[in-house]
Each structure stands twice: as C-alpha cells, then as structure tokens.
Design an enzyme around this catalytic site. Structure first.
Site, PDB file in Angstrom:
ATOM      1  N   CYS A 164       1.887  -3.506   9.920  1.00 57.34           N
ATOM      2  CA  CYS A 164       3.253  -3.632   9.443  1.00 57.34           C
ATOM      3  C   CYS A 164       3.966  -4.689  10.273  1.00 57.34           C
ATOM      4  O   CYS A 164       4.063  -4.564  11.493  1.00 57.34           O
ATOM      5  CB  CYS A 164       3.994  -2.309   9.556  1.00 57.34           C
TER       6      CYS A 164
ATOM      7  N   GLY B 160       1.816  -2.613  -5.352  1.00 58.13           N
ATOM      8  CA  GLY B 160       3.033  -2.286  -4.637  1.00 58.13           C
ATOM      9  C   GLY B 160       4.263  -2.785  -5.370  1.00 58.13           C
ATOM     10  O   GLY B 160       4.840  -2.090  -6.207  1.00 58.13           O
TER      11      GLY B 160
ATOM     12  N   GLY C 198      11.316  -1.062   8.067  1.00 54.20           N
ATOM     13  CA  GLY C 198      11.222  -0.522   9.417  1.00 54.20           C
ATOM     14  C   GLY C 198      10.642   0.873   9.439  1.00 54.20           C
ATOM     15  O   GLY C 198      10.892   1.664  10.341  1.00 54.20           O
TER      16      GLY C 198
ATOM     17  N   LYS D 151       3.973   6.537   1.807  1.00 56.43           N
ATOM     18  CA  LYS D 151       4.680   5.732   2.793  1.00 56.43           C
ATOM     19  C   LYS D 151       4.198   6.015   4.204  1.00 56.43           C
ATOM     20  O   LYS D 151       3.885   7.142   4.546  1.00 56.43           O
ATOM     21  CB  LYS D 151       6.177   6.062   2.682  1.00 56.43           C
TER      22      LYS D 151
ATOM     23  N   ASN E 255      10.560  -7.581   2.715  1.00 56.33           N
ATOM     24  CA  ASN E 255      11.091  -6.288   3.102  1.00 56.33           C
ATOM     25  C   ASN E 255      10.999  -6.094   4.597  1.00 56.33           C
ATOM     26  O   ASN E 255      10.080  -6.574   5.259  1.00 56.33           O
ATOM     27  CB  ASN E 255      10.396  -5.135   2.354  1.00 56.33           C
ATOM     28  N   ALA E 256      12.014  -5.421   5.111  1.00 52.99           N
ATOM     29  CA  ALA E 256      11.990  -4.974   6.505  1.00 52.99           C
ATOM     30  C   ALA E 256      12.627  -3.596   6.495  1.00 52.99           C
ATOM     31  O   ALA E 256      13.759  -3.403   6.906  1.00 52.99           O
ATOM     32  CB  ALA E 256      12.754  -5.934   7.401  1.00 52.99           C
TER      33      ALA E 256
HETATM   34  C1  LIG Z   1       9.201  -2.181   0.435  1.00 56.40           C
HETATM   35  C2  LIG Z   1       7.805  -2.171   0.978  1.00 56.40           C
HETATM   36  C3  LIG Z   1       7.425  -1.200   1.905  1.00 56.40           C
HETATM   37  C4  LIG Z   1       6.133  -1.173   2.410  1.00 56.40           C
HETATM   38  N1  LIG Z   1       5.777  -0.211   3.303  1.00 56.40           N
HETATM   39  C5  LIG Z   1       4.489  -0.124   3.745  1.00 56.40           C
HETATM   40  C6  LIG Z   1       4.043   0.925   4.592  1.00 56.40           C
HETATM   41  O1  LIG Z   1       4.799   1.837   4.916  1.00 56.40           O
HETATM   42  N2  LIG Z   1       2.765   0.922   5.021  1.00 56.40           N
HETATM   43  C7  LIG Z   1       1.885  -0.064   4.659  1.00 56.40           C
HETATM   44  O2  LIG Z   1       0.734  -0.038   5.070  1.00 56.40           O
HETATM   45  N3  LIG Z   1       2.257  -1.059   3.825  1.00 56.40           N
HETATM   46  C8  LIG Z   1       3.538  -1.115   3.369  1.00 56.40           C
HETATM   47  N4  LIG Z   1       3.896  -2.129   2.504  1.00 56.40           N
HETATM   48  C9  LIG Z   1       2.897  -3.116   2.087  1.00 56.40           C
HETATM   49  C10 LIG Z   1       2.279  -2.758   0.739  1.00 56.40           C
HETATM   50  O3  LIG Z   1       1.579  -1.539   0.801  1.00 56.40           O
HETATM   51  C11 LIG Z   1       1.313  -3.863   0.271  1.00 56.40           C
HETATM   52  O4  LIG Z   1       0.320  -4.031   1.269  1.00 56.40           O
HETATM   53  C12 LIG Z   1       2.003  -5.195   0.066  1.00 56.40           C
HETATM   54  O5  LIG Z   1       3.279  -5.002  -0.463  1.00 56.40           O
HETATM   55  C13 LIG Z   1       1.218  -6.130  -0.853  1.00 56.40           C
HETATM   56  O6  LIG Z   1       1.074  -5.615  -2.139  1.00 56.40           O
HETATM   57  P1  LIG Z   1       2.048  -5.987  -3.368  1.00 56.40           P
HETATM   58  O7  LIG Z   1       2.167  -7.476  -3.413  1.00 56.40           O
HETATM   59  O8  LIG Z   1       1.420  -5.379  -4.571  1.00 56.40           O
HETATM   60  O9  LIG Z   1       3.376  -5.368  -3.059  1.00 56.40           O
HETATM   61  C14 LIG Z   1       5.200  -2.156   1.991  1.00 56.40           C
HETATM   62  C15 LIG Z   1       5.580  -3.125   1.058  1.00 56.40           C
HETATM   63  C16 LIG Z   1       6.864  -3.136   0.539  1.00 56.40           C
HETATM   64  C17 LIG Z   1       7.229  -4.189  -0.468  1.00 56.40           C
END
Ligand SMILES: Cc1cc2nc3c(=O)[nH]c(=O)nc-3n(C[C@H](O)[C@H](O)[C@H](O)COP(=O)(O)O)c2cc1C
Ligand SMILES: Cc1cc2nc3c(=O)[nH]c(=O)nc-3n(C[C@H](O)[C@H](O)[C@H](O)COP(=O)(O)OP(=O)(O)OC[C@H]3O[C@@H](n4cnc5c(N)ncnc54)[C@H](O)[C@@H]3O)c2cc1C
Ligand SMILES: Cc1cc2nc3c(=O)[nH]c(=O)nc-3n(C[C@H](O)[C@H](O)[C@H](O)COP(=O)(O)OP(=O)(O)OC[C@H]3O[C@@H](n4cnc5c(N)ncnc54)[C@H](O)[C@@H]3O)c2cc1C
Ligand SMILES: Cc1cc2nc3c(=O)[nH]c(=O)nc-3n(C[C@H](O)[C@H](O)[C@H](O)COP(=O)(O)O)c2cc1C
Ligand code: FES
Ligand code: FES
Lengths: 310, 262, 310, 262
Positions: free
Chosen positions: C129, C264, C71, C44, C68-69
């Site tokens: 982000c 993710g 934060g 994270k 998602n948000a």
């Molecule tokens: C709940 C959540 C939290 C995330 N937190 C971060 C983060 O802290 N840093 C980051 O670079 N990407 C974050 N992401 C983005 C994911 O790493 C990824 O780039 C994005 O979800 C697309 O992949 P997916 O469709 O497989 O989820 C987050 C995504 C989700 C759903």
C-alpha cells in the site's frame, strides 16, 4: 509576461519543448509549426549510425495513452548534422539532440560530433529507452551506468548535458542525484513506462516487439510524483514530461518542480497544441497576476489544509 | 461536419466543411481525422480524401468514405450533422498522374476511397480508365454511377458472386493483364488490403507494367513525427529500409516495396 | 463452460475476484451483487486494531484512472470476524482477507486471528500500500521485507498465503520469486502506482495526503507487462489486476499469465460489472471453442509474426 | 433521459425514466449518475433526488437538479432527450421526518435539491414548513412556486441583494431562531456548501434546536466500497471517527459532525 527559463547555460524563450521521438527531426513540422516559437525542439534519438528500428506494428493505443516500440529508427548523427541541422539552425530553433549509444564510447562520439556543429543547444542523453535491448536502458537502470554515461559525455562537450531518466525504477531521485554528481546540467524525466498489450482475438501482442513504452495522459500522475520527488532531491533544473496536453498540465508539472516541460504524445493528437499551450500559460499567469513563469517552479502548496474545500 | 450519408450498415460518407483542404488536394492524399477524444483513443486516424466537392465551381467541402472497423470509425459512422470533426491535411505523396497510359484502378472494399479524385483528374486529362473493384457482396459496391459518369470502364468482383465475377478482384485483373498486347501499356493504381496490394504489385511486375499502391499502416501522427507507419522499401543497394508511409507515401511504386518483409 | 481455477489449495468457481479496498467488506454489496457468484471477495485491508485513515479529500480522478489515499481506514481484525465475516460465510462468499501490519508480529497476529475462524479462504498480504508510512510498502519495496512477511505469516497459518506486490519497483519478478521462496501459494499484482496530482488553481495537492495510488484503466498496460514478467519467473499462480473493466481485459490478463484476476476501480464506476464480465468471459470461450478458462493462462502467442495484419 | 430543462446558464433539471428508483425514494436520498465515461472521468457522481414525478398517480420518473461545476455536471447540462444516463439508487440515509415540529429547511444554491421531496412529504403530513433559501442572485432562485404550492413559507436571501435579504441565508435563519419562543420548537434541515452547514448546525445547537445536515463529499462509489466520502463524526467517547457519508449519511445530525476536523 516573462516566459523565459534557464537550463544550465541555455536560456529558452519559454518552457515548452517538443519531446524527443514525438517531433521527428523538427523539420517535418516546419510547415505547420513556427519552430522558433517553441522553447526548444528535442529531436529523435540518434545513434552514431543509421538504424532501421523494429518491424511494425510499432504503436498501439491504450486507455488515455499509447504504447510505442519504434526501436529508435534513425538516420545517425552524421546525416543529421548534414541534412537536418541546417534548417533547424536557419529557423532559429533551440535544438536539443537526444543521443543514444550501445557503449560509453558511442555516447561520447555522438556528443563530440554534435559539439563540433553550430546550432545544437543541448544534449539530452537517452539512457532510458525501454525499446532496445543493447545500451540505453541498461545504463539508465543502474546508478553506475547513469553516472558513467553522464561523465563520458560531460568530458567531451561544453553543451548543457541532460540525462533523461527512466521511470521504471524504484527510486528515481537517486538517479537524478547520480546524474547531478556526474556533471549533468539538468535532468529530463520521464521517459516511457515499460508496458504491454495483447490482442485477445489473435492472442498476439499488439506490438511486434512485444514490450513497448507507455506515454500520454495515463502516466501523468506518476510522472508528476517523480518530478516532485526529484525536485526535492537535486539542485539542477528538471525538464518534466509525461502526458501533457494543455497549459493546465504544464503548470502542474512546473508546480511540482519542473523548470521546463516537454510534450510528446499530445503533438500526435494535435500538432497545433503548441499555440494552445503557450496562450493558455500566458492567460494563467495573467489571471494569477504573475509576471514570471519561473515563479511557478516547485510552488506547490503543501502546507496543512485549513479547511476541506466544498 | 455537413452531412453523414450512410451507405450501408458499415459504410458512410462524411462531408466535411474544409474547402482549404479541398483546394490543395491531389489524388491519393489523405487527412488525419478525429471525432473526439475518448478514453480508448486519443490519436487521429488517416482517411483518404474521397471527394472534393464543388458548388457553382467553388470548392466547398471534402468527403471521406468511412468503414466501421473499430473505435474511431464507429464514432465517425455515428456522427450527426453539425458535430465537430478535427481534420488535418491534405497529407502524403499523391498518385502520379502524368502518365499518358491507360489507367487501371484496382480497389478492394474501402480501398475505393482515393479513386474518386483520381478518376476526376484522369477524366479531365481524358486518360482512358478502368476500375477493377472488389467487395464482399453486391451491396458493398458503391458509387458505380459516379465512376461510369466519368467514363470509367467497370470490372466488378464480389466474394459471394452476387455481382460481377465471384472471387477476388485480382482474378479479373490477371485476365486483363494477360490479354494486354505487348505494346499496350497500363498504369496500375491499387488501394485495399495489404495482401491485395502485394498481389497487384506482383502481377504488375510479372506483366511488365508499372504500379502504384496506396498502403494502409497504423499512423500515429500523419506528419512524419512518430515513425509508426513504416513500410520496408528497397533502397539503392537492394536492401530493405523502413520508410514512413505518411510522408514517403502512402502511395509507393509497387515494385519498390519489399513485400516479403512486410 | 468450466470457469474453475485453483490457487494453492483453494478452488474458485471462476477467476473473477473483487479487489481489496474497492469492495468494502463485501457486506456493503450484499443487496446488489450475488456474493457467491463471484470467484472471491478480497476485503479491505485489516490491521490488528481500528484505524481512521487519512483526512479527505482521499480520491481524485486522473486520465483513465483515479488516485486514492484512504490510508487504510478499517475496523481491525477482531471487529471484522465478529461483525462482517458471519454474513460473508452465510452467503457462501470465498473471502480473501487482505492483511496489513506495521511490524512482522502484527502481520502474524492478524493472520493467526483469521486462521482461527471459519469462512476465511485465503490471506492476501498487503505489503504494497503506497499510502501509509509505517509498515506495508516498507516491506514490499525490499526483497528481504517481502520474504520476512511471507515467512512470518506462513508459519502461523494453513490458509493460502498471497503476498500482494507493489509495482513501484524496478524488478517485480524478483519480488515474486522472493515470495515464492518464502512459502507463498500465489502472488497478487499489482497494487497501485505511487502518484500525485495538483490543483493548479489552488496550487494544492488534490489529495490531503499529497501522494496516492493510481488505479484504473490507465495502468493496465504496465500491469499486464508485470504479470507477464512474473509469469515467466515463478511457478505459483498469479492474481492479476490493474484497470480491468470488462471480459476482454480479464482475458488479456489471463493470456499474460494470470490464473485469476481482481477488479477494483471498475466496480466503483459500475457495481454491476461482475455479471457483464462473467457473461463476456463465457461468450469468449464459446466463440473460441474452448471449454476451460484455465486454457487461457499464459497463452499469449509470441511466435514470430508471419505477416503484418492489415 | 426524458427531458432536460435548462433553468439558467448553469442550472438544469434532468428528468430520468427511473420509476423503480422513484418508488423507493425517501427525502434526502441520492443517486449515483453518469452520462458517459470520458478520458477525464470514469466515476459516477452523486446527486440528490430532486423530484419524484407522478403521472395519473403512477410514479414515472425522477429528476435531478444539476449545477455546472466540472466535467460531469457540464456533460449533464449538455444532454439531449434520449441520451442514456446510468443512474443507481436510491442511496443513503434520508432525513428524519417523524418530528411533529415546525420544519425549517435551509438551502444554499443547488442545496435546494433534497428539499423538493422533503417538502412533499412534510406537506402530506401537514407539518408547517419554512424554506430559507439563499443564492447568488434572484435569477438563481428556482422552483419558488413549487414550494409555495406545498404551503411552505419562503425566506429568501441573495448575495447581491437582488431578491430577499442581502447576504447569506444564515442571516435570516439566525433572526428567526432568536425570535423563536422558548417553547416553540423547530427541526432544522440544511443542505448547501459546507461552511453554511457548519454555520447552521452551530446556530441550531446555540439555540437548542435539533438539526439535520446533508453533506456533500467527493464520492467514488456511493455504496460504502471505497471510503472516500468520510466525515468526522463524534463517537460515544466524544472522539472523532471518520464515517462514510454515502451509507452513514449524507444526512447527519448536525451536532454529531465534528466541524473543526472537517
Ligand atoms: C480506493 C482504493 C482502496 C484500496 N485499498 C486497498 C487495500 O486496502 N489493500 C490492498 O491491497 N489494495 C488496495 N487497493 C488496490 C486495489 O486492490 C488494486 O490493487 C488496484 O486498485 C488496481 O486495480 P484496479 O485498477 O482494478 O482498481 C485499493 C484501491 C483503491 C482504488
Ligand atoms: C493512408 C490511409 C488512408 C486510409 N483511408 C481510409 C478511408 O478512406 N476509409 C476508411 O474507412 N479507412 C481508411 N483507412 C484505414 C483507417 O485509418 C482505419 O480503419 C482506422 O485507423 C481504424 O481506426 P479505428 O479507431 O476505427 O479502429 P481501431 O479500434 O484502432 O482498430 C480496429 C482494427 O483496425 C486495425 N487498424 C487500426 N488502424 C489501422 C490503420 N491505420 N490501418 C489499418 N488497420 C488499422 C487495428 O489493428 C484493429 O485490428 C486509411 C488508412 C491509411 C493509413
Ligand atoms: C450526496 C450528494 C448529493 C449531491 N447532490 C447534488 C445535486 O443535487 N445537484 C448538484 O448539482 N450537485 C450535487 N452534488 C454535488 C455534485 O456531486 C458535484 O457537483 C459533482 O460531483 C461535481 O462533478 P464534476 O465532474 O462536474 O466536477 P469535477 O470536475 O469532478 O470537480 C469540479 C469541482 O467540484 C469539486 N467536487 C467534485 N466532486 C464533488 C462532490 N461530490 N462534492 C463537492 N465538490 C465536489 C471538485 O473538487 C472540483 O473543485 C451532490 C453531492 C453529494 C455528495
Ligand atoms: C513514438 C514515441 C517515440 C519516442 N522516442 C523517443 C526517443 O527517441 N528518445 C527519447 O528520449 N524519448 C522518446 N520517447 C519518449 C518521449 O520523449 C517522452 O519522454 C514520453 O513520450 C512521455 O511524454 P508524453 O506523454 O508527452 O508523450 C518517445 C515517445 C513516443 C511516444
Ligand atoms: S504516422 Fe507518424 S511518422 Fe508516419
Ligand atoms: S462513496 Fe465510496 S464509500 Fe462512500
């Protein structure tokens, strides 16, 4: 229940419009949809001349959505006014013609031809089709191009002019502003998202054109965001779209700032979607003791949350 | 959905309570079907109307012949009686059945589907008919008695030789065409994989016989709304033009399609 | 079957990486996932200090996806190296730390702290982000900002540096090029799409933060397009992601040009996705008589189509 | 899925063949459940483990008490025996049952769910217990005999007054707290809508009794991966800090939650 909405000088009996490219020239649906019941019918994008479009496969399904690369196959504006417009007029449809061009002159010329014919209610400027190389998106991805096309068409017509914006840019509101400042009466958004899919067994792209446009429910949350951003940036009405399938989705788009909405992909999945949506809208207003659909526009409640709902 | 008759591990016949569609059906037309929206697929799929089902002279249902190929056809294979199926039709241009000629139907695999209603119609006008029917193996030749009962002559072919001629169905078709006397005339109908359709249309032209082919394109709407389903058709100037096969077809004159552009 | 891939100086046993923000700090999954079996674990996003993030609701489901948000709630880099890194190291995980900052100095400082500790395999720079106002995306949406953050971190570490790009821009490849030219060893893409959803009954946004990031299968076709565009624009490896749920999706991303992939949202839906994906990948290579997974990278076949498949 | 017992138009009990989960279950823990991915929902949903089911002393299954609220709970209501359900658990921090105090369980609606296993556990240690149980109407008070059989005293409340006290369950709770002698001590457990939990925790604090509440937050993963499920918890410095309720909870000390920040 008062479902009427106004786009520039155009009054529509309700805010539900068939999206361009997803409803043929409207006439194809004459047998199963009461064309006059729809708020409006946006017909397939028209160039000055006929076009044959891309070879198939032209569509592919993706999670909660579809890709298309039709390549704006079409009969050209002259055949349209001769062969399709009379029936639309006869049916009392409010016809919004989606116009395309590879040059500014072509946009203006298509607009001129259409302005000469009765039965055209508005012009939607397709500057955002991701599926053709020349024209279209090359205007829609630059602020100058957006302004140029809008002004060029504005000069030759008194019909409402509605540039249709691409979502494939960093800052959609700046494009909405450019359109407004160049004389647009409204903006439509969003067109499809540039996307791609690969068949892993053959290793070939699923579309002959390699890239295509993503539409359908998948894109709805992004489209809603863009409508809301633009609502906060311009004064002119917004025709919102992207993944609408039912009345709830319509209301979501209106709360985010749409004055009217368009439905594309969902019409493929269910050509009877129109009655379902209109009845659902009526029902919602009744349940919420509202009498005018316009009272929904932009009425998202963003005040600080008092308590977390459980 | 009234009945799901599984014919094999891949094929089934779904009987749908849609009498209104049955009333209007002409041979070669299709329906747009959906067994439920899933995360992978929101669009309907086209299926030939297989049978128009009568009970005591009244039309009560239609059926479709389904072959498992992907998401939707798999779901249709798995349905149980009572499940809801969305079904829109009848759609598209039917076969031309005015001809007083001998009717030759050429079916490849699930391409058998439009020929049940065509054979019914031909039988009612006492048109002599032959069904050329090819499949992967004997077990995948279905409804043979159905066609025999209507008076059709059967010419069978299987890829593994387990029944009829070994090889593609176009092999016996070519033999038959070569044997046709110069004054004999056949009307050739074909439905199946696109290479088969091309071969049939080419053979028909070579032997001076008319043909109608039912093409299978990916269809987004089935109503002329999306322009996904086009085939290249010869226009007056002998140029190729993309025609929507859902409303301009699915049945085309075999000689009109520009196969080299397909 | 050789599943090894290389990202700069970092060799991974396979291309399957847990995406940042979707796998906690890795340690949460220690009981149910063999952390050493994964190609890597992106933890994270970490700032220098602890952060509490946005109030709930922080997620909402949308068609084939989720918003998602969060934060960037997190424990800060110091607690991370003290409390989480030791277990990750012990398990033999290849830990990719996703780092955040509100200033260039903060990025550099977080990078410096991490570079001092054994067990960190690479740094992923979160400049994309969409959920925080300060920092992050303000760098990621400008070419200059992207270059600045990359250079600032490059200067203070020998670890592989992997800027993570936002999809919310017109031209993703130009950002990939900016990253490459500023010393990045690879790029990750995509982060989430800025999006929004409204509850029509309450008229309130579904997220307390109003806007959130869209992830999940819905975005896959857009992400695939962006990976392919970047593959054609840069020489450095691409870590592709967006909506991967199974081996087929992994292969699609690799054919489009990814050297490795991240998963993710699908891990939320099924925390056992990892074995399913690894087994499926193995099976695919076997069926296609391939021995090296790297032979998939960028191997989409875009040659003109001979015949339309039927 | 072994059995779907529909208790009303909205409530049902699903019995799931998951003996391994049953073996490990402690009262107050939950499972992440999914009946199938749909276009509207790809994520699992959290459910308290309702019963741990034994046959001839062996644990054979668990059950969940489901209330229709949206997409997934509707799907779970409609399931038929034999359908597949994904189920991950047991997860989360359970109730503390060491206390030798009188146990008061306060349940609002579907918040009854965690108390079946808690009551079993309390009964086996012979802890005296009372169930304060509120619902909309008499028909939505379930499993009363179950709790009676375990020796629980029942205090019921319905919003429409059709059974027990008319009004919220916190009304009889407050009466009971007021009646508690100064040396009597109760341990209060609560599960239900968040305003009820806040009221219970506040009452408990006011009357000097400890409380444990099981919160219901939207959960994306249930494993600590996503940070969606946080509640504001008092830290050492009396500041609010967001704690993941899937691993730091769902059971919290009622006095630790900063309700005003919820
Ligand atoms: C709940 C959540 C939290 C995330 N937190 C971060 C983060 O802290 N840093 C980051 O670079 N990407 C974050 N992401 C983005 C994911 O790493 C990824 O780039 C994005 O979800 C697309 O992949 P997916 O469709 O497989 O989820 C987050 C995504 C989700 C759903
Ligand atoms: C007019 C018409 C009539 C048809 N009649 C029948 C019939 O009677 N019985 C029957 O079993 N099938 C029929 N088909 C084919 C049937 O529509 C496809 O098998 C079906 O669309 C596949 O859907 P799916 O979701 O199962 O497969 P998908 O998961 O969508 O795809 C599986 C594979 O099939 C290919 N495919 C998808 N759609 C089509 C299509 N429309 N045509 C050809 N290939 C496709 C895809 O490219 C992919 O390789 C007909 C098609 C048309 C156009
Ligand atoms: C630890 C825990 C234990 C639970 N135990 C049970 C149980 O034993 N039986 C039971 O019936 N329910 C239980 N719930 C609540 C259950 O998880 C929700 O009812 C469910 O998530 C709703 O999913 P849905 O898809 O049906 O509704 P959705 O379509 O997702 O939403 C419907 C409405 O419910 C709200 N909602 C969605 N998820 C939650 C959630 N997790 N908590 C509260 N509101 C939510 C939404 O905001 C929306 O207003 C529990 C929740 C938690 C966190
Ligand atoms: C098959 C297809 C063809 C389209 N053709 C056009 C077009 O000619 N002109 C245009 O402006 N938009 C066109 N669009 C975009 C739609 O009008 C609409 O903007 C988009 O599909 C999003 O709405 P939806 O999700 O409801 O489909 C087309 C979309 C599809 C799916
Ligand atoms: S299937 Fe849509 S136009 Fe033919
Ligand atoms: S539900 Fe994902 S962290 Fe709690």
């Amino acid at each position: 229940m008062d479902l009427r909405v106004t786009i520039g000088t155009l009054e529509l009996p309700n805010p539900i419009i068939a999206a361009s490219g997803c409803f043929g020239y409207g006439v194809e649906y004459d047998e199963i949809v009461d064309l006059s019941r729809l708020g409006g019918v946006a017909v397939k994008g028209l160039f000055l001349k006929e076009r044959d479009g891309h070879p198939p496969p032209r569509i592919a399904e993706t999670p909660a959505g579809m890709l298309n690369a039709i390549g704006l196959q079409g009969i050209g504006v002259h055949r349209f006014v001769r062969e399709k417009l009379p029936l639309l007029r006869e049916r009392g449809a409010r016809t919004i013609v989606n116009i395309c061009g590879t040059t500014l002159d072509e946009y203006a010329e298509v607009a001129r031809v259409l302005s000469d014919h009765e039965g055209v209610s508005a012009l939607e400027l397709n500057i955002s089709c991701p599926n053709i190389k020349e024209g279209g998106i090359q205007f829609g991805c630059s602020l100058v191009g957006t302004a140029q096309v809008t002004s060029a068409v504005r000069k030759v017509t008194r019909l409402p002019v509605i540039p249709k914006l691409t979502p494939n840019v960093t800052d959609v509101p700046s494009f909405a502003r450019a359109a407004q400042e160049s004389g647009a009466d409204a903006v439509s958004l969003v067109n499809t998202f540039l996307a791609m899919a690969i068949d892993v067994e053959t290793r070939r792209p699923k579309l002959s054109n390699l890239l295509g446009g993503l539409s359908g429910p998948a894109i709805r949350p992004i489209a809603i965001r863009m409508v809301w951003e633009c609502f906060n940036a311009v004064r002119i009405p917004i025709l919102g779209m992207g993944g609408i399938t039912d009345a709830t989705d319509v209301i979501e788009f209106m709360l985010a700032g749409s004055t009217a909405v368009q439905i594309g992909t969902a019409n493929f999945a269910d050509p009877f979607v129109w009655n379902k949506v209109l009845d659902g809208l009526d029902d919602y207003l009744r349940r919420h003791q509202m009498t005018r659909v316009t009272d929904l526009i932009g009425q998202i409640d963003t005040s600080p949350r008092k308590e977390v709902p459980v | 959905m009234l009945r799901n008759t599984r014919l094999s591990d891949d094929y089934n016949v779904l009987t749908l309570a849609a009498p209104q569609i049955g009333e209007l059906t002409q041979p070669g037309q299709f329906v747009m079907v959906k067994a439920g929206v899933t995360i992978d697929s929101i669009l309907r799929r086209p299926f030939s109307i297989f049978e128009v089902i009568r009970e005591r002279e009244r039309i009560t249902a239609i059926s479709i012949l389904n072959k498992r190929a992907g998401t939707n056809t798999r779901a249709l294979y798995a349905l149980e009686t009572g499940d809801q199926v969305a079904c829109l039709g009848p759609l598209g241009r039917p076969f031309t059945t005015l001809s007083a000629r001998h009717a030759w139907m050429v079916a490849g695999g699930v391409g058998l589907a439009p020929f049940a209603t065509l054979a019914e119609s031909l039988a009612s006008s006492a048109t002599p008919m032959t069904l050329f029917y090819g499949a992967r193996r004997a077990r995948e030749l279905f409804y043979l008695e159905y066609f025999e009962r209507l008076g059709a002559r059967l010419v069978l072919a299987t890829e593994d030789g387990s029944r009829g001629i070994r090889g593609l169905v176009t092999v016996p078709l070519e033999v038959a065409l070569a044997e046709l006397g110069s004054r004999d005339a056949a009307m050739i109908y074909a439905c199946g994989p696109e290479p088969m359709l091309e071969a049939v249309a080419t053979l028909a032209t070579r032997y001076g016989q008319p043909s109608e082919v039912s093409v299978e394109r990916v269809m987004g709407c089935g109503l002329g709304g999306c322009y996904s389903c086009v085939v290249p058709v010869r226009d007056a100037a002998n140029e190729s033009r993309f025609v929507r096969s859902c409303i301009g077809g699915p049945v085309f004159n075999g000689a009109d399609i520009m196969w080299e552009k397909c």
